[in-house]
Design a protein around this motif. Structure first.
Motif, mmCIF file in Angstrom:
data_model
loop_
_atom_site.group_PDB
_atom_site.id
_atom_site.type_symbol
_atom_site.label_atom_id
_atom_site.label_comp_id
_atom_site.label_asym_id
_atom_site.label_seq_id
_atom_site.Cartn_x
_atom_site.Cartn_y
_atom_site.Cartn_z
ATOM 1 N N UNK A 175 0.015 6.920 15.891
ATOM 2 C CA UNK A 175 -1.319 6.429 15.519
ATOM 3 C C UNK A 175 -1.427 6.620 14.009
ATOM 4 N N UNK A 176 -1.438 5.509 13.268
ATOM 5 C CA UNK A 176 -1.313 5.584 11.813
ATOM 6 C C UNK A 176 -2.440 4.881 11.068
ATOM 7 N N UNK A 177 -3.374 4.254 11.770
ATOM 8 C CA UNK A 177 -4.497 3.622 11.110
ATOM 9 C C UNK A 177 -4.314 2.131 10.903
ATOM 10 N N UNK A 178 -5.397 1.477 10.464
ATOM 11 C CA UNK A 178 -5.437 0.020 10.395
ATOM 12 C C UNK A 178 -4.481 -0.552 9.361
ATOM 13 N N UNK A 179 -4.354 0.091 8.204
ATOM 14 C CA UNK A 179 -3.475 -0.448 7.161
ATOM 15 C C UNK A 179 -2.033 -0.477 7.641
ATOM 16 N N UNK A 180 -1.573 0.631 8.190
ATOM 17 C CA UNK A 180 -0.201 0.699 8.698
ATOM 18 C C UNK A 180 0.015 -0.293 9.827
ATOM 19 N N UNK A 181 -0.963 -0.386 10.733
ATOM 20 C CA UNK A 181 -0.814 -1.252 11.903
ATOM 21 C C UNK A 181 -0.914 -2.729 11.555
ATOM 22 N N UNK A 182 -1.269 -3.039 10.322
ATOM 23 C CA UNK A 182 -1.261 -4.426 9.871
ATOM 24 C C UNK A 182 0.084 -4.885 9.353
ATOM 25 N N UNK A 183 1.122 -4.082 9.542
ATOM 26 C CA UNK A 183 2.460 -4.424 9.061
ATOM 27 C C UNK A 183 2.962 -5.715 9.679
ATOM 28 N N UNK A 184 3.743 -6.467 8.892
ATOM 29 C CA UNK A 184 4.305 -7.730 9.346
ATOM 30 C C UNK A 184 5.747 -7.534 9.803
ATOM 31 N N UNK A 185 6.245 -8.418 10.690
ATOM 32 C CA UNK A 185 7.649 -8.330 11.092
ATOM 33 C C UNK A 185 8.574 -8.301 9.886
ATOM 34 N N UNK A 186 9.516 -7.379 9.907
ATOM 35 C CA UNK A 186 10.479 -7.260 8.825
ATOM 36 C C UNK A 186 10.112 -6.226 7.784
ATOM 37 N N UNK A 200 0.865 -1.170 0.000
ATOM 38 C CA UNK A 200 0.000 0.000 0.000
ATOM 39 C C UNK A 200 0.904 1.224 0.000
ATOM 40 N N UNK A 201 0.864 1.992 -1.094
ATOM 41 C CA UNK A 201 1.810 3.094 -1.228
ATOM 42 C C UNK A 201 1.186 4.441 -0.895
ATOM 43 N N UNK A 202 0.008 4.410 -0.330
ATOM 44 C CA UNK A 202 -0.638 5.655 0.043
ATOM 45 C C UNK A 202 0.110 6.312 1.196
ATOM 46 N N UNK A 203 0.450 7.573 1.017
ATOM 47 C CA UNK A 203 1.028 8.341 2.120
ATOM 48 C C UNK A 203 -0.107 8.892 2.961
ATOM 49 N N UNK A 204 0.062 8.833 4.271
ATOM 50 C CA UNK A 204 -1.022 9.272 5.156
ATOM 51 C C UNK A 204 -0.429 9.961 6.386
ATOM 52 N N UNK A 205 -1.153 10.900 6.974
ATOM 53 C CA UNK A 205 -0.658 11.544 8.197
ATOM 54 C C UNK A 205 -0.822 10.617 9.396
ATOM 55 N N UNK A 206 0.129 10.649 10.284
ATOM 56 C CA UNK A 206 0.075 9.884 11.532
ATOM 57 C C UNK A 206 0.324 10.842 12.690
ATOM 58 N N UNK A 207 -0.240 10.502 13.828
ATOM 59 C CA UNK A 207 -0.101 11.348 15.015
ATOM 60 C C UNK A 207 0.915 10.757 15.981
ATOM 61 N N UNK A 208 1.796 11.589 16.500
ATOM 62 C CA UNK A 208 2.794 11.153 17.472
ATOM 63 C C UNK A 208 2.116 10.954 18.819
ATOM 64 N N UNK A 209 2.181 9.719 19.329
ATOM 65 C CA UNK A 209 1.612 9.402 20.642
ATOM 66 C C UNK A 209 2.675 9.340 21.725
ATOM 67 N N UNK A 210 3.828 8.782 21.391
ATOM 68 C CA UNK A 210 4.946 8.649 22.334
ATOM 69 C C UNK A 210 6.222 8.981 21.577
ATOM 70 N N UNK A 211 7.082 9.761 22.183
ATOM 71 C CA UNK A 211 8.392 10.054 21.590
ATOM 72 C C UNK A 211 9.360 10.352 22.728
ATOM 73 N N UNK A 212 10.211 9.375 23.029
ATOM 74 C CA UNK A 212 11.062 9.508 24.208
ATOM 75 C C UNK A 212 12.345 8.707 24.025
#
Length: 276
Positions: free
Chosen positions: A38-49, A14-26
């Motif tokens: 927080x990047x949405x369902x498509x991004x969060x479906x990423x596989x290891x690697x 999926x090559x769609x660029x989308x805005x994501x919100x920073x929840x934690x940065x430390x």
């Protein structure tokens, strides 16, 4: 018995660029920073690697031209979040370090071919070093969900720079840490550790990232004992979509050297085909 490496047919990203919100940065330790988006369902479906291309903000006085590739450290489909670990090394990551909680960042992904956990495997060995420890981290949760045991051999310069140890332990993995500081991270010592795991019968496959020296050890053992493996390669990228051909590397397929794009054909490859 042997198994193929990652799927030969390309995963169409999926090559769609989308805005994501920073929840934690430390800061995570003296070198690495932890970024949760927080990047949405498509991004969060990423596989290891798999990896993402992040459009880093411009730090004062600099203008990063390209997106920065960042391997997945964690994903939570239920929450729609993705996690990354990174080290500040250049203009892009200096810009990334300026992000605050609540800021937005443009992300593209998930991209590339990830690790494949074959159902016949009962126990795998994950071997990583440096930034490769972040790339291997999602394997812990995926393996547990698949009923596959994990022994993680984690290598770093100093004990405080070992990352992913708590994550692997939380998912039930056995963890062995080796460091330059205590003299245990050299290839000869790691080879002894891996031979012991082979003798225990808990090395159905090697999964690795982050060290060419340790990759060569695993390739040697893989050939000696008929153990398959997969390697996530670290490589500079420009587009991340296979179009610019700047990430081409050599691979050995049955004695013939072929050229593959790390971003499109990988970044995870059959361990025995990688030219370390």
């Amino acid at each position: 018995m042997s198994f193929p490496g990652p799927a030969a047919s390309p995963f169409v990203p999926s090559v769609e660029a989308r805005p994501a919100e920073v929840l934690v940065h430390a800061p995570l330790n003296a070198e690495y920073r932890h970024l949760v988006l927080r990047a949405g369902a498509v991004a969060a479906g990423a596989r290891p690697g798999q990896f993402f291309q992040l459009l880093c903000p411009a730090p004062p006085g600099e203008a990063p031209f390209l997106r920065r590739p960042m391997s997945l450290y964690g994903a939570d489909p239920a929450a729609g979040t993705v996690e990354f670990l990174y080290k500040v090394t250049g203009a892009g990551t200096r810009g990334l370090a300026t992000l605050a909680v609540g800021d937005a960042i443009d992300v593209m992904g998930p991209l590339g071919q990830g690790f494949v956990l074959h159902p016949a495997w009962r126990h795998v060995v994950a071997v990583g070093r440096g930034a490769g420890l972040a790339t291997l981290a999602p394997i812990a949760r995926a393996a547990r969900a698949a009923g596959i045991g994990v022994t993680a051999v984690l290598s770093a310069r100093r004990p405080e720079l070992v990352v992913s140890e708590d994550l692997f332990r939380a998912e039930g993995a056995r963890v062995v840490t080796v460091t330059d500081q205590d003299g245990t991270s050299g290839p000869a010592h790691v080879e002894r550790l891996l031979r012991g795991l082979v003798a225990e019968g808990v090395a159905d496959a090697f999964l690795t990232c982050g060290s060419a020296r340790l990759l060569r050890v695993q390739q040697r053992l893989g050939r000696e004992f008929g153990i398959p493996g997969q390697v996530a390669l670290e490589q500079q990228m420009a587009c991340g979509l296979g179009m610019c051909f700047c990430c081409v590397r050599d691979f050995n397929e049955g004695g013939e050297i072929v050229h593959k794009r790390v971003c499109w054909d990988g970044p995870v490859f059959d361990m025995l085909e990688a030219v370390a």
